[in-house]
Design a protein around this motif. Sequence first.
Motif, short mmCIF file in Angstrom:
data_model
loop_
_atom_site.label_atom_id
_atom_site.label_comp_id
_atom_site.label_asym_id
_atom_site.label_seq_id
_atom_site.Cartn_x
_atom_site.Cartn_y
_atom_site.Cartn_z
N LEU A 188 20.05 23.69 -23.08
CA LEU A 188 20.63 24.84 -22.09
C LEU A 188 21.62 24.08 -21.75
CD1 LEU A 188 17.20 24.97 -20.39
CD2 LEU A 188 17.94 26.16 -21.96
N ILE A 189 22.60 22.81 -21.62
CA ILE A 189 23.35 22.33 -21.13
C ILE A 189 24.21 22.81 -22.08
CG2 ILE A 189 24.89 20.18 -20.18
CD1 ILE A 189 22.30 19.17 -19.00
N GLN A 190 24.07 22.74 -23.14
CA GLN A 190 24.73 21.85 -24.38
C GLN A 190 25.29 23.88 -24.27
OE1 GLN A 190 26.85 21.07 -24.93
NE2 GLN A 190 25.91 18.63 -25.69
N CYS A 191 24.83 24.73 -24.13
CA CYS A 191 24.32 26.11 -24.91
C CYS A 191 24.91 26.75 -22.92
CB CYS A 191 22.95 27.12 -24.40
SG CYS A 191 23.14 28.92 -24.29
N SER A 192 24.77 26.20 -22.12
CA SER A 192 26.15 26.68 -20.47
C SER A 192 27.61 26.82 -20.79
CB SER A 192 25.18 25.94 -19.16
OG SER A 192 25.85 25.08 -19.67
N PHE A 230 18.07 24.10 -30.25
CA PHE A 230 16.75 24.95 -30.27
C PHE A 230 16.43 24.93 -31.39
CE2 PHE A 230 19.73 27.89 -27.17
CZ PHE A 230 18.48 26.56 -26.35
N GLY A 231 17.09 25.11 -32.88
CA GLY A 231 15.90 24.58 -34.01
C GLY A 231 14.81 23.64 -34.10
N SER A 239 21.82 35.46 -25.06
CA SER A 239 23.71 35.32 -24.18
C SER A 239 24.37 34.74 -25.50
CB SER A 239 23.41 34.29 -23.44
OG SER A 239 23.24 32.77 -23.76
N GLY A 240 24.67 34.46 -26.38
CA GLY A 240 25.75 33.50 -27.14
C GLY A 240 26.48 32.29 -26.75
N CYS A 241 25.64 31.72 -25.80
CA CYS A 241 26.32 30.92 -25.39
C CYS A 241 27.50 30.80 -24.68
CB CYS A 241 25.40 29.51 -26.15
SG CYS A 241 24.00 28.94 -26.56
N GLN A 273 4.85 30.55 -25.73
CA GLN A 273 5.87 30.76 -26.23
C GLN A 273 6.49 31.75 -25.50
OE1 GLN A 273 5.38 33.06 -28.32
NE2 GLN A 273 7.52 34.44 -27.64
N ALA A 274 6.50 31.21 -23.90
CA ALA A 274 7.20 31.01 -22.66
C ALA A 274 8.56 30.30 -22.79
CB ALA A 274 6.94 30.51 -21.12
N ILE A 275 8.75 29.11 -23.52
CA ILE A 275 9.59 28.35 -23.70
C ILE A 275 10.33 29.66 -24.38
CG2 ILE A 275 10.16 26.38 -24.41
CD1 ILE A 275 9.42 26.35 -21.73
N ARG A 276 9.79 29.81 -26.02
CA ARG A 276 10.48 30.41 -27.18
C ARG A 276 11.10 32.07 -26.56
NH1 ARG A 276 8.97 29.54 -31.84
NH2 ARG A 276 6.71 27.91 -32.70
N ASP A 277 10.63 32.74 -25.51
CA ASP A 277 11.44 33.26 -24.88
C ASP A 277 12.82 32.77 -24.00
OD1 ASP A 277 9.02 35.58 -25.67
OD2 ASP A 277 8.38 35.44 -23.49
N LEU A 278 12.67 31.31 -23.51
CA LEU A 278 13.28 30.56 -23.02
C LEU A 278 14.88 31.00 -23.93
CD1 LEU A 278 15.76 29.87 -20.30
CD2 LEU A 278 13.57 28.15 -20.51
N ILE A 279 14.16 30.23 -24.68
CA ILE A 279 15.23 29.71 -26.48
C ILE A 279 15.87 31.30 -26.86
CG2 ILE A 279 15.38 28.84 -28.36
CD1 ILE A 279 14.14 26.35 -28.22
N ASN A 280 14.91 32.22 -27.07
CA ASN A 280 15.82 33.56 -28.03
C ASN A 280 16.43 34.11 -26.75
OD1 ASN A 280 13.81 33.05 -29.87
ND2 ASN A 280 12.68 34.18 -28.27
N ALA A 281 17.20 33.82 -25.11
CA ALA A 281 17.34 34.53 -24.02
C ALA A 281 18.77 33.78 -24.56
CB ALA A 281 17.02 34.70 -22.97
N GLU A 282 18.37 32.44 -24.31
CA GLU A 282 20.14 32.06 -23.83
C GLU A 282 20.69 32.19 -25.92
OE1 GLU A 282 20.97 29.83 -21.85
OE2 GLU A 282 19.51 30.85 -20.50
#
Length: 419
Positions: free
Chosen positions: A81-85, A96-97, A119-121, A107-116
Amino acid sequence: MSERQGVLSSIVAVLGMSLCLSAGAQQGAAGTGAADAPRRDVYREALESLAEGRKSDALKKFQQAIDEEPMHAGALLEIALIQCSMGNTAEAERLFGDIEKRFAPPQAIRDLINAERASGCRGRPAKSNGSLTIGRGIDANVNQGAKNPVYIVEVDGGRVELPLLEEFLPKRDQYTVLSADYLRELSTDGTIGFVQFQNRRNDTLREFDSVSLYVGAEAPFRFGRWTVRHTGMLGLISLGGSLYQRQAQLQTRIAPPLPLPASMQFNLLAGLTRNQHVRLTNFDAHTFEVRGQLSYRKPDLYGSASVGYVDDRAITERPGGNRHGIAVNLLGRRALWDANIGELAYSYQTWNSELVYAPRVIEEVRRQATHVLRATLIYPLAKNHALQLEARLVRNDKDISIFRYDNRQLQLNYQWTTP
């Protein structure tokens, strides 16, 4: 830390704990016991660094947690998440992979990863906030005029009363004040820059109009569980339309890891200030201060108390020479009815000079004590808009009579804060 970040950290921490326990069960009991404590400490320190905005330091500590426990999914997700931000898309996608393959997250974490990913990081914009305030006020003693209109001196064993000139007596006026402040992140390590401006214009006593401008930066560091913040600031103050004083300040704030409740924090502060007077001779000085501060914070209640020692060293032959004193500050703020907020503050400052103020003229040593009591009511008008009504009482006593003064101020402000 924002509400979203707080929820996210909690989810990630729970995920990391559950998956780490699962991995530990598969590997046997070798990783249990006292050896787990350092791992939990490193992960907690990493979360604290992240909450304080020090992303580079957080990355190092999350990586240390993974080095100690390779199956620490929570630390791995935080790094991703930090690298993406920070806009590092390729590295974030690799992590992520890796998380999806190794841990089969819920699923909650998968949704978070997909949202990031969606966003295109592109990187988060630097955090910033500011405010603009305009107000009108009444000041009962703009010039800090003497309380006693007569100065009494001892001459040949007798007392002589010398009436003060009109200009040294209290003068009342109304004023308009405009102030603004702005701060912004300067780096991923939590360094911030700030600007503060204030302009006060009196209706009649224009020779006491004042303008101040301060510019500075603050950088946080962490040594184990000790948090340290260094602040540097430069300031200019004008009086009556011309430059009056220059200031330069360095301050260090230390938060030791004391066993306090989560709602309380203790800080130790040390600072050095250089004051240079442009229009006065022999008044330049270096001021050193050390102070302890205890604060208490809840969603609808905040309080703080601090006590410090101040040493003010004259650079040249200032009237009264060097001086020292103590500073006490108390502050309380709480939610009242509806969305209104009340604030009450008290400060006490003493100064004890080492020499008589002016030999053969004022043969007294200054023993100054200043009390300031402030009460504020904040009435929100809408989101980011509020009215503030502030009353202030000042009493300066235990001093040479011509320097004793009282003051009362009442001020009504409109304040706008950035979204």
